[in-house]
Design a protein around this motif. Sequence first.
Motif, PDB file in Angstrom:
ATOM      1  N   SER A 199     -53.456  -8.867 -19.358  1.00  0.00           N
ATOM      2  CA  SER A 199     -53.578 -10.149 -20.040  1.00  0.00           C
ATOM      3  C   SER A 199     -54.025 -11.220 -19.058  1.00  0.00           C
ATOM      4  O   SER A 199     -53.491 -11.297 -17.949  1.00  0.00           O
ATOM      5  N   ASP A 249     -59.820  -7.338 -20.709  1.00  0.00           N
ATOM      6  CA  ASP A 249     -58.842  -8.220 -21.345  1.00  0.00           C
ATOM      7  C   ASP A 249     -58.145  -7.425 -22.451  1.00  0.00           C
ATOM      8  O   ASP A 249     -58.803  -6.892 -23.350  1.00  0.00           O
ATOM      9  N   ASP A 270     -56.671  -8.346 -24.919  1.00  0.00           N
ATOM     10  CA  ASP A 270     -56.853  -8.919 -26.254  1.00  0.00           C
ATOM     11  C   ASP A 270     -58.278  -8.767 -26.767  1.00  0.00           C
ATOM     12  O   ASP A 270     -58.563  -9.087 -27.922  1.00  0.00           O
ATOM     13  N   ALA A 293     -48.836  -2.662 -25.297  1.00  0.00           N
ATOM     14  CA  ALA A 293     -48.900  -3.971 -24.632  1.00  0.00           C
ATOM     15  C   ALA A 293     -47.728  -4.170 -23.677  1.00  0.00           C
ATOM     16  O   ALA A 293     -47.857  -4.831 -22.642  1.00  0.00           O
TER      17      ALA A 293
END
Length: 549
Positions: free
Chosen positions: A146, A170, A172, A187
């Motif tokens: 992250s 990344d 995300d 995650a």
Amino acid sequence: MTTEPSASNPVLTEEQLSRLRSYGRAVTVEVGDTLFRVGDRGYDLVLIDSSTIDIVREATRDSPELIVAQHGPGRFLGELNLLTGQTVFLTARVTSPGVMHRISPDSFRRIMSEDPELSSILLRSLQARRTLLQGTASRSIEIIGSPLSSASLALRTYAARLELAHHWFDADGAAGIALMQSAGVEASELPVVLLGTEVLTRATPGHLAERIGLSYARPSGEQVDLTVIGAGPAGLAAAVYGASEGLDTVLLDATGPGGQAAASSRIENYLGFPNGVSGSELTGLASVQALKFGARIYSPCTVATLDSRCERLRVVLEDGTEIHSRAVVIATGARYRALPLPRWSDFEGAGIYYAATKIEARAVAGQPVTVVGGANSAGQATLFLAERGSPVCLVIRGADIRAEMSSYLVDRLLADPRVTVHTRTEVTAIDGGDSLESITLTNRATGVSSALPNTGLFCFIGATPATEWLTGVESDENGFLLTDTRLDAAALGDTFASLGRAPLPFETSVPGLFAAGDVRHGSMKRVAAAVGEGASAVASVHRAIGVHP
């Protein structure tokens, strides 16, 4: 088709090829032979006489195998890990039979010390190849994390400082999500490092270093001439001068080579660089220089204690491993201080930074940011961030920006329309959700406070010496180490009297233990001064242990 000649693939003369062959042994190879492969922890420099070789980036979860270079007669195979000891990034496969010369790691070291011309040619080529690998072999190490995580930032910073061929995802982003699904990670396990088929979850720089051969992995009790603790400018200089003058030298750093200097985007008043040089480039070159002369660099490698009660100084690492050293140079430097504000730790790595490199600049590109500090490091960071498109507030607690900052930086800051300078001002509050969103500035002269939108707070204030691990060594009230004439003769007792001498320049209250750079009381806190101190400390090391260059 053979890769074209270039800085990474120089053309050697017949005379140079003959000299290079003299360091190796001739071997015959057949189609399909593998000379080295991804993950190997050591290999030979290979000079091709009459064969052809493909250099291959092996397939990963999200990219197919790729031939990145093809080499034929007169070419040599190798990369900067011949010096660093890092595991291999790429695989070398024989595509046509023939003869080649294999030059062992020990013989390669002899070339570095005995043949200046070949050494220069090889070193330039290996450095150029490492630069190319940042693109062609970047999928060899894949990091998923992250952008708002301090753990992910630490991992990215480590990989960048050591110029590891890696690719950042990344968590995300679409590519990151797909790669996480392919690797079967959640995650909660971030940051993740993918090394081929191996998956490192909740990865740290130490985990990565261990897997790629950059952590200290020698037998406990190894005896060396010189151990340097801290790989900033002072420590790197000590390693260069120690190794180049014949001392068996080990350099240890808790985070990664470069120290605070590596966080400087541009240093313009360092001798010999009229156009300026980034701190990471300068310290990266110094690392290669130390390796060239035979120093061994291990990072991250944390020293837990130092015992001076034995005949040799005993350096004890965090895992209990011991290094017995005739002399030690402490060059651990100093750390920037955090501000005593609520939620400060929440935003570290998510809007609060202690460095201004390309990694941090990308995270805040074009957004309003604030730099706190009044010395050169703060001025350099402010200009760098402004050049990247961010409006920048420079916050200085003192009344005069020129008090601690070089004039050339002050002039540029005051002339830059993207920079607003706030003197007699402090950051008194920070706020945001998952990341920093705003700050409050308070003018101490007027008492007026104002809240400003802000996505990045870059902190370059104060300095805390990295000496908390050290005991039994004289220091000042702030923890900076006292050396030579700064030492109180009465406090030394009979230690030096029994040696028949006073402490040498840069020597601490412990015989054979030296300090250089920002960790030392009275140091100038400039890169050039730190380099000079590291080099000068080695001159005293020679006198202390009776070995002269």
